[in-house]
Motif scaffolding. Structure first.
Motif, PDB file in Angstrom:
ATOM      1  N   ALA A 162       0.831  -1.201   0.000  1.00 34.44           N
ATOM      2  CA  ALA A 162       0.000   0.000   0.000  1.00 34.44           C
ATOM      3  C   ALA A 162       0.867   1.255   0.000  1.00 34.44           C
ATOM      4  O   ALA A 162       2.054   1.211  -0.342  1.00 34.44           O
ATOM      5  CB  ALA A 162      -0.933  -0.033   1.206  1.00 34.44           C
ATOM      6  N   GLU A 163       0.305   2.376   0.409  1.00 35.81           N
ATOM      7  CA  GLU A 163       1.028   3.637   0.460  1.00 35.81           C
ATOM      8  C   GLU A 163       2.273   3.505   1.336  1.00 35.81           C
ATOM      9  O   GLU A 163       2.254   2.831   2.371  1.00 35.81           O
ATOM     10  CB  GLU A 163       0.124   4.733   1.009  1.00 35.81           C
ATOM     11  N   ASP A 164       3.361   4.148   0.929  1.00 38.42           N
ATOM     12  CA  ASP A 164       4.639   4.011   1.610  1.00 38.42           C
ATOM     13  C   ASP A 164       4.528   4.308   3.108  1.00 38.42           C
ATOM     14  O   ASP A 164       3.994   5.349   3.506  1.00 38.42           O
ATOM     15  CB  ASP A 164       5.668   4.945   0.972  1.00 38.42           C
ATOM     16  N   LEU A 165       4.998   3.381   3.921  1.00 39.95           N
ATOM     17  CA  LEU A 165       5.053   3.472   5.385  1.00 39.95           C
ATOM     18  C   LEU A 165       3.677   3.462   6.053  1.00 39.95           C
ATOM     19  O   LEU A 165       3.583   3.680   7.260  1.00 39.95           O
ATOM     20  CB  LEU A 165       5.832   4.712   5.840  1.00 39.95           C
ATOM     21  N   SER A 166       2.644   3.180   5.295  1.00 41.33           N
ATOM     22  CA  SER A 166       1.289   3.224   5.861  1.00 41.33           C
ATOM     23  C   SER A 166       1.037   2.119   6.872  1.00 41.33           C
ATOM     24  O   SER A 166       0.076   2.199   7.653  1.00 41.33           O
ATOM     25  CB  SER A 166       0.248   3.136   4.740  1.00 41.33           C
ATOM     26  N   ALA A 167       1.879   1.079   6.899  1.00 42.39           N
ATOM     27  CA  ALA A 167       1.702  -0.023   7.853  1.00 42.39           C
ATOM     28  C   ALA A 167       2.728   0.020   8.979  1.00 42.39           C
ATOM     29  O   ALA A 167       2.853  -0.929   9.748  1.00 42.39           O
ATOM     30  CB  ALA A 167       1.779  -1.365   7.123  1.00 42.39           C
ATOM     31  N   TRP A 168       3.478   1.128   9.081  1.00 44.26           N
ATOM     32  CA  TRP A 168       4.483   1.263  10.146  1.00 44.26           C
ATOM     33  C   TRP A 168       3.786   1.721  11.414  1.00 44.26           C
ATOM     34  O   TRP A 168       3.412   2.888  11.547  1.00 44.26           O
ATOM     35  CB  TRP A 168       5.562   2.252   9.728  1.00 44.26           C
ATOM     36  N   THR A 169       3.612   0.818  12.354  1.00 41.78           N
ATOM     37  CA  THR A 169       2.931   1.128  13.600  1.00 41.78           C
ATOM     38  C   THR A 169       3.922   1.647  14.649  1.00 41.78           C
ATOM     39  O   THR A 169       5.130   1.451  14.540  1.00 41.78           O
ATOM     40  CB  THR A 169       2.212  -0.118  14.147  1.00 41.78           C
ATOM     41  N   ARG A 170       3.411   2.306  15.671  1.00 40.80           N
ATOM     42  CA  ARG A 170       4.256   2.980  16.653  1.00 40.80           C
ATOM     43  C   ARG A 170       5.104   2.008  17.464  1.00 40.80           C
ATOM     44  O   ARG A 170       6.118   2.399  18.036  1.00 40.80           O
ATOM     45  CB  ARG A 170       3.394   3.813  17.598  1.00 40.80           C
ATOM     46  N   ASP A 171       4.706   0.741  17.531  1.00 40.13           N
ATOM     47  CA  ASP A 171       5.451  -0.216  18.352  1.00 40.13           C
ATOM     48  C   ASP A 171       6.589  -0.890  17.586  1.00 40.13           C
ATOM     49  O   ASP A 171       7.237  -1.795  18.115  1.00 40.13           O
ATOM     50  CB  ASP A 171       4.505  -1.274  18.926  1.00 40.13           C
ATOM     51  N   VAL A 172       6.848  -0.461  16.362  1.00 40.11           N
ATOM     52  CA  VAL A 172       7.932  -1.036  15.555  1.00 40.11           C
ATOM     53  C   VAL A 172       9.093  -0.047  15.468  1.00 40.11           C
ATOM     54  O   VAL A 172       8.920   1.093  15.026  1.00 40.11           O
ATOM     55  CB  VAL A 172       7.447  -1.396  14.133  1.00 40.11           C
ATOM     56  N   SER A 173      10.265  -0.460  15.922  1.00 39.29           N
ATOM     57  CA  SER A 173      11.472   0.365  15.858  1.00 39.29           C
ATOM     58  C   SER A 173      12.285  -0.007  14.626  1.00 39.29           C
ATOM     59  O   SER A 173      12.284  -1.162  14.189  1.00 39.29           O
ATOM     60  CB  SER A 173      12.336   0.151  17.105  1.00 39.29           C
ATOM     61  N   VAL A 174      13.006   0.983  14.080  1.00 38.01           N
ATOM     62  CA  VAL A 174      13.807   0.768  12.870  1.00 38.01           C
ATOM     63  C   VAL A 174      15.228   1.258  13.093  1.00 38.01           C
ATOM     64  O   VAL A 174      15.452   2.371  13.578  1.00 38.01           O
ATOM     65  CB  VAL A 174      13.180   1.492  11.658  1.00 38.01           C
ATOM     66  N   LEU A 175      16.187   0.413  12.723  1.00 35.92           N
ATOM     67  CA  LEU A 175      17.606   0.769  12.683  1.00 35.92           C
ATOM     68  C   LEU A 175      18.020   0.750  11.218  1.00 35.92           C
ATOM     69  O   LEU A 175      17.827  -0.260  10.541  1.00 35.92           O
ATOM     70  CB  LEU A 175      18.430  -0.247  13.475  1.00 35.92           C
ATOM     71  N   PHE A 176      18.557   1.867  10.720  1.00 33.45           N
ATOM     72  CA  PHE A 176      18.939   1.911   9.309  1.00 33.45           C
ATOM     73  C   PHE A 176      20.291   2.583   9.164  1.00 33.45           C
ATOM     74  O   PHE A 176      20.710   3.359  10.023  1.00 33.45           O
ATOM     75  CB  PHE A 176      17.873   2.625   8.471  1.00 33.45           C
TER      76      PHE A 176
END
Length: 362
Positions: A162-176
């Motif tokens: 779907a739309e970019d980042l639309s499924a990124w929920t607040r409880d998911v952390s990202v290391l990039f």
């Protein structure tokens, strides 16, 4: 999928840490989504809160894609995105569903059929050869290959993705993160990626630099007075990795999410000797503890990275062996973690080339 076999928690009621790694392509989203009703980590007593998805290069793009897949919500709590999966390129065209569809049609034409049963019956070598010709690995005339050319890439279809980042929920952390000399993996001092038959002296020229500067930066005169090879590496690294990562940093900092950016610049003695320096993928042996060296600095850096990655998987925030937390992405006084001979927080700064390319974003 890997279970590290360690239990953590109070009173013996810990849980196993489970890691899903993606080395390439779109396999990771398929693995997770195909097992949505019966996730494989349940067999080792884990829940989705113990799941970290981890990808480098094309695998990183797969992890980023999961943040746009509604069906992936709740399947993992940590995402590690290394050297890909950033914002669209500022100048050159980015991967898209239209590009995938166009080259898929061309692939079927090369194979002489669009019938799925006929295609399945074709020799694997024939399919592979035709796929490579449409993959983007062979660059346009007068250019050199970069990952910006690649075709087979996760793309929005409004069905699965779907739309970019639309499924990124607040409880998911990202290391990039990125490496200092990403493009040297593709523009090797001794030869071209996937083109061992080509003499690099015939390619690393002022003419090639001017062409690539126009393609990647929108300005053929960028770095024109520099050594062509060194300038080409800097140009590609900045346009394909560093500037899109900067755009991701700025975007993530504006969201109510936990995100952490690192930049890997450690150059081992062997990497310096080969001229690859801190190229694409250079941090992986440090993260996995597979260094083939006894250099004390390398061993210390590896210890730091292994600890930070493990802490991120365990808690959602990377930390050094001394317990110091790595800085999160922020709008005010932005900082990141620089991994060189030592690992330390730094203020985020933007050099002239990155600023020039960034200014061309729509």
């Amino acid at each position: 999928m890997r279970d590290d076999g360690r239990r953590r928690g109070r009173g013996g009621r810990g849980h196993r840490r489970v890691h899903a790694s993606a080395g390439s392509g779109e396999r990771l989203p398929l693995i997770l989504l195909n097992h949505r009703k019966d996730p494989p980590w349940r067999t080792c007593g884990a829940t989705s809160s113990a799941v970290t998805v981890f990808g480098q290069s094309a695998g990183a793009a797969a992890v980023r894609t999961l943040l746009s897949v509604p069906a992936a919500r709740g399947l993992f709590r940590r995402g590690i995105v290394q050297s890909a999966g950033f914002e669209d390129y500022a100048v050159v065209a980015s991967p898209s569903a239209e590009r995938v569809a166009r080259h898929s049609a061309a692939l079927f034409d090369r194979l002489g059929s669009r019938d799925i049963d006929v295609l399945r019956g074709m020799p694997a070598d024939a399919v592979r050869e035709a796929s490579l010709l449409e993959s983007g690995i062979v660059p346009p005339a007068s250019q050199v290959h970069t990952p910006a050319n690649l075709v087979w890439y996760p793309a929005r279809d409004d069905d699965v993705v779907a739309e970019d980042l639309s499924a990124w929920t607040r409880d998911v952390s990202v290391l990039f993160g990125t490496t200092q000399d990403e493009a040297r993996f593709f523009h090797r001092p001794t030869g071209l990626y996937s083109r061992p038959d080509v003499d690099p002296a015939d390619v690393y020229t002022p003419q090639t630099l001017a062409t690539m500067a126009g393609v990647l930066a929108g300005d053929r005169t960028v770095l024109a007075h520099h050594n062509p090879y060194e300038a080409l590496v800097e140009l590609s690294t900045t346009a394909v990795w560093l500037e899109p990562a900067l755009a991701s940093y700025r975007r993530f900092a504006g969201l109510d999410r936990d995100a952490y950016y690192y930049h890997f610049a450690r150059v081992s003695p062997a990497a310096r000797h080969s001229g690859l320096l801190a190229c694409h993928g250079a941090e992986l042996p440090y993260v996995f503890g597979t260094l083939r060296a006894d250099d004390e600095t390398d061993l210390a850096v590896s210890k730091t990275l292994r600890h930070a990655w493990t802490e991120f998987a365990r808690t959602g925030r990377p930390r050094g062996p001394d317990g110091a937390a790595w800085p999160a992405c922020t709008r005010e006084a932005p900082r990141y973690t620089l991994i060189g001979d030592v690992t330390e927080p730094r203020h985020l700064t933007v050099n002239a080339l990155t600023a020039l390319i960034s200014a061309r974003r729509g």
